[in-house]
Design a protein around this motif. Sequence first.
Motif, short mmCIF file in Angstrom:
data_model
loop_
_atom_site.label_atom_id
_atom_site.label_comp_id
_atom_site.label_asym_id
_atom_site.label_seq_id
_atom_site.Cartn_x
_atom_site.Cartn_y
_atom_site.Cartn_z
N VAL A 130 27.85 5.43 -8.76
CA VAL A 130 28.61 4.41 -8.65
C VAL A 130 27.86 3.70 -9.61
N PHE A 131 26.62 3.61 -9.58
CA PHE A 131 26.08 2.44 -10.65
C PHE A 131 26.00 3.14 -12.18
N ALA A 132 26.19 4.38 -12.05
CA ALA A 132 26.42 5.17 -13.34
C ALA A 132 27.60 4.99 -14.17
N ARG A 133 28.55 4.95 -13.15
CA ARG A 133 29.86 4.32 -13.37
C ARG A 133 30.02 2.70 -14.06
N PHE A 134 29.39 1.98 -13.16
CA PHE A 134 29.35 0.51 -13.32
C PHE A 134 28.61 0.05 -14.60
N SER A 135 27.85 1.03 -15.11
CA SER A 135 27.16 0.67 -16.40
C SER A 135 27.96 0.62 -17.46
N HIS A 136 29.20 1.27 -17.25
CA HIS A 136 30.06 1.35 -18.67
C HIS A 136 30.85 0.05 -18.87
N VAL A 137 30.73 -0.94 -18.07
CA VAL A 137 31.72 -1.87 -17.82
C VAL A 137 30.88 -2.70 -19.10
N PRO A 152 49.00 1.03 -29.66
CA PRO A 152 48.79 2.61 -29.14
C PRO A 152 48.10 2.59 -27.78
N ASN A 153 47.18 1.46 -27.57
CA ASN A 153 46.30 1.50 -26.47
C ASN A 153 46.85 0.54 -25.44
N LEU A 154 48.02 -0.32 -25.65
CA LEU A 154 48.32 -1.16 -24.63
C LEU A 154 49.13 -0.35 -23.50
N MET A 155 48.59 -0.93 -22.41
CA MET A 155 48.97 -0.41 -20.98
C MET A 155 49.29 -1.19 -20.09
N PRO A 156 50.78 -1.11 -19.23
CA PRO A 156 51.02 -2.12 -18.09
C PRO A 156 50.04 -1.82 -16.85
N VAL A 157 49.67 -2.88 -16.22
CA VAL A 157 48.83 -2.76 -15.06
C VAL A 157 49.31 -3.44 -13.97
N VAL A 158 49.75 -2.65 -12.93
CA VAL A 158 50.25 -3.24 -11.63
C VAL A 158 49.03 -3.24 -10.55
N ARG A 159 48.96 -4.73 -10.16
CA ARG A 159 48.09 -4.88 -9.06
C ARG A 159 48.60 -5.79 -8.12
N SER A 160 47.88 -6.27 -6.96
CA SER A 160 48.26 -7.14 -6.05
C SER A 160 48.57 -8.47 -6.75
N ARG A 161 49.63 -9.09 -6.23
CA ARG A 161 49.72 -10.50 -6.74
C ARG A 161 48.52 -11.43 -6.59
N THR A 162 47.87 -11.16 -5.49
CA THR A 162 46.57 -11.90 -5.09
C THR A 162 45.55 -11.71 -5.96
N PHE A 163 45.48 -10.74 -6.52
CA PHE A 163 44.38 -10.40 -7.62
C PHE A 163 44.44 -11.30 -8.77
N PRO A 199 38.02 4.18 -23.89
CA PRO A 199 37.46 5.44 -23.53
C PRO A 199 36.94 5.33 -22.03
N ASP A 200 36.32 4.27 -21.63
CA ASP A 200 35.90 4.42 -20.24
C ASP A 200 36.24 3.27 -19.51
N THR A 201 36.71 2.19 -20.09
CA THR A 201 37.02 0.83 -19.23
C THR A 201 38.46 0.41 -19.82
N LEU A 202 39.18 -0.45 -19.26
CA LEU A 202 40.17 -0.85 -19.51
C LEU A 202 39.95 -2.60 -19.84
N ARG A 203 40.51 -3.45 -20.67
CA ARG A 203 40.09 -4.75 -20.74
C ARG A 203 41.57 -5.48 -20.87
N TYR A 204 41.50 -6.27 -19.75
CA TYR A 204 42.82 -7.35 -19.42
C TYR A 204 43.14 -8.35 -20.73
N LEU A 205 44.25 -8.42 -20.95
CA LEU A 205 44.70 -9.23 -22.14
C LEU A 205 45.13 -10.57 -21.78
N GLY A 206 44.91 -11.64 -22.31
CA GLY A 206 45.29 -12.79 -22.01
C GLY A 206 46.10 -13.56 -23.13
N PRO A 207 46.69 -14.75 -22.80
CA PRO A 207 47.46 -15.59 -23.80
C PRO A 207 46.71 -15.51 -25.29
#
Length: 470
Positions: A130-137, A152-163, A199-207
């Motif tokens: 778990v910590f090995a995967r975490f280090s990629h953040v 080419p790298n944009l993706m839609p992310v569905v999450r709970s509205r609470t998030f 490659p290892d993580t996704l980055r949320y985009l804002g305004p």
Amino acid sequence: MTTRRFVGLALVGSLGLGGCAGHSGAVAGNAPAPARKETQATREARAAETRLAEHVEEQEQSSPEQEQAERDAFAKRAIEALRTDGETRNIQYDAEGFLLRLGDKDGSTVFLANFYEEYRATVPEKRDEVFARFSHVKDLPALPGTFAEARPNLMPVVRSRTFFEQLRMVVKGGAGKPVPISWKPLGTFLGVGLAFDGPDTLRYLGPDELARWGVSFEQGMNAALENLRRRSPEPLEQLAPGTCQSPWEDSYAASRLLLDEVVRRCQVHGTPVVLAPHRDLLLITGSDDEDGLHRVASKALKAVMAPRALDGRALRLTPQGWVPFMPERLSNAWGDFRQLELFTRARDYAEQTQQLQKLHEERGEDVFVAAYTPYQDERGRTLSYAVWLKGVESVLPRAEVIFFMDPARGRESPPVGIARWEDVAKAAGGLLEPVEGLYPERYRVKGFPTPEQLARWKNDPSELFDEDGP
């Protein structure tokens, strides 16, 4: 989360209700919060919620101090993992938000909750993974300078509205303030945002990122949906005729509900119904398929208990888009869908309760944040309730049943009234003021019902269940 199973209610006697409620106490941060002017009435309000349980069977019970110590220990190991993997920036641990801030300026924020849940669900001998995967953040993908390069790298992310909704409190923005992630509601209780897929993580985009590229959220989402469509040529996995699940485990399985052509690959009976209990699981069946509904609900019940779960409630496809769905009351699947609904609402309210308590403590405000508690009796009947105390400034969740308590009558006094939410709103709705900017919804109480109103609400709780049971 501290978990309790209540097997009785003092005010109900032999009714024998049982349910689950998470601990909602405040968590200490790195620095002491401003002194909170908590009154005796507020302390009594917390005690009243506890006294509603006559017998408590402990399950994984731990004190708030023990739980906080475990979270702090996890954060310490997470920081060590980042350092071992070469992170040199300053790392600040926010215990209240349970997050790390990397870098002093223009850095990144790392939320620890999902990794912590994954850590606790992993057998001890594999927790180092778990910590090995975490280090990629720390390796968040760098954003290109132009939209054409990023597209080419944009993706839609569905999450709970609470998030999305509660993010503003986690990042200290406060209720009603904009969040640093661009998103829009989906089907009432989900939300969809934009991410740059690395490659290892996704980055949320804002305004700010979208404005820098000179595009709107809709333009970015259209590009992201095209990318998702190109990644989704595989057929769905058939669980039974008319019932399917997604084959993808790429963090975007739930996002496929945005692609009508993918959903309709499942030849359902009735109109399409979906459940997105986990980011790597999309379940599809038909509104008229009782066996299919029961099958997807059973799988969803397991998935919402896993780390990185989304939402246990179902959506039905209509010409206007996705809308909430519940089977008919007489359906054999109704009980499972009802359980999914109560579990999800209780989880969402528990997370919100903790964040609101921290927010009020930081402001030095004495406000009782009432809990949303689900119950189930020995006949399988269910309800949710909240406690409204006289003389206490409170914010109530929208529970199905309200217990009215008067502390002046003594610590062991039973409720002075018990009523369904709809009856309270109809007769005393002026005492409930919606709190703006909160999801799930909450109401600030303004006073207490009159003796005449309470006299009409001398209900037996056994008469207020939402179903008759077997």
